[in-house]
Design an enzyme around this catalytic site. Sequence first.
Site, PDB file in Angstrom:
ATOM      1  N   SER A 149       5.003   1.494  -0.129  1.00 44.06           N
ATOM      2  CA  SER A 149       3.653   1.364  -0.671  1.00 44.06           C
ATOM      3  C   SER A 149       2.956   0.240   0.089  1.00 44.06           C
ATOM      4  O   SER A 149       3.601  -0.680   0.601  1.00 44.06           O
ATOM      5  CB  SER A 149       3.752   1.023  -2.158  1.00 44.06           C
ATOM      6  OG  SER A 149       2.669   0.234  -2.569  1.00 44.06           O
ATOM      7  N   TYR A 163       6.573  -3.960  -8.934  1.00 41.79           N
ATOM      8  CA  TYR A 163       6.600  -2.696  -8.164  1.00 41.79           C
ATOM      9  C   TYR A 163       6.701  -3.015  -6.677  1.00 41.79           C
ATOM     10  O   TYR A 163       7.521  -2.433  -5.958  1.00 41.79           O
ATOM     11  CB  TYR A 163       5.306  -1.937  -8.492  1.00 41.79           C
ATOM     12  CG  TYR A 163       5.011  -0.713  -7.660  1.00 41.79           C
ATOM     13  CD1 TYR A 163       5.713   0.475  -7.848  1.00 41.79           C
ATOM     14  CD2 TYR A 163       3.982  -0.723  -6.706  1.00 41.79           C
ATOM     15  CE1 TYR A 163       5.409   1.606  -7.107  1.00 41.79           C
ATOM     16  CE2 TYR A 163       3.667   0.405  -5.970  1.00 41.79           C
ATOM     17  CZ  TYR A 163       4.389   1.572  -6.176  1.00 41.79           C
ATOM     18  OH  TYR A 163       4.085   2.694  -5.443  1.00 41.79           O
TER      19      TYR A 163
END
Length: 256
Positions: A149, A163
């Site tokens: 990501s 995350y």
Amino acid sequence: MVPEQTLNLSGKVALITGSAVGIGRASALALGKQGAFVGINYHSSKDAAQSLYKELATQKIKCLLLPADLTNEAETKGAVEKLVKEAGRLDILVNNSGGLVKRAKIEECSLETWSRSLELNATTAFLVTKHAIPHLRATGSGRIINLLSLSVQTGGANGAGAYAAGKGALMVFTHTLAKELAPHVRTNSIMPGTVETQHHEIHSTPEMLENYRKQTPLGRNTMAEEVASAVLFLASDMSSHINGALIDISGGRFLR
Ligand code: NAD
């Protein structure tokens, strides 16, 4: 000898984790359309997985449903073995499962949220990869693609720090595998920016999505199919000398 530079995946077998929806689903379709046998792993999204199975079958793409919670080692090993038993081999592993547990700045982040974030985004990939390695290596030209990501570069926007840490671990894991498994397996990763999937329907407001769009030089957020195209490229012989690379698909939101 240089492999033929083609996207064709006829005779190859792919396992795509968390592939019932979003980027995983688009990747299953992209690889299947190029001739790959597709292993559809899912955990909670049974209806969506069955719908993908039907869509692939309609297009005469061979596939198999592989229910498994990838945080559970026995279930994970079972899914890998089931696919190899049915399809005869395993050439491509797409570590796509993952997710944002909860938005929380670090001082408000519970140990449970932190641990679950690492488990969902890094441990799942570790477990599948560990059990897939002997099969990928046996083909002589296995490929692993990890879904990271943009947060590995930004540290995670709007309380996505845990995350980001999980994806950061997956980035290091990519580097480890790129060395440990070469030359029999190539390992690469993809770093999407904001892809409009259920991930953002759950975790982002329309205002946040609009804000991400405004930060993107190409003027819009990414579509799942655009990430799937990069998965296909890295899964194919078109990327035969790419190993340990990170492909940024964020419309230019992150400029080095
Ligand atoms: P998504 O939430 O739509 O799909 C994630 C999938 O992972 C789901 O099918 C979910 O069921 C599965 N999954 C979660 N836990 C699992 C478990 N324990 N076992 C098996 N499967 C499990 O996400 P998406 O937007 O399609 O994203 C796919 C991947 O790309 C994720 O790893 C995500 O973190 C990453 N990513 C997404 C974006 C985005 O903007 N959507 C951006 C960067 C990276």
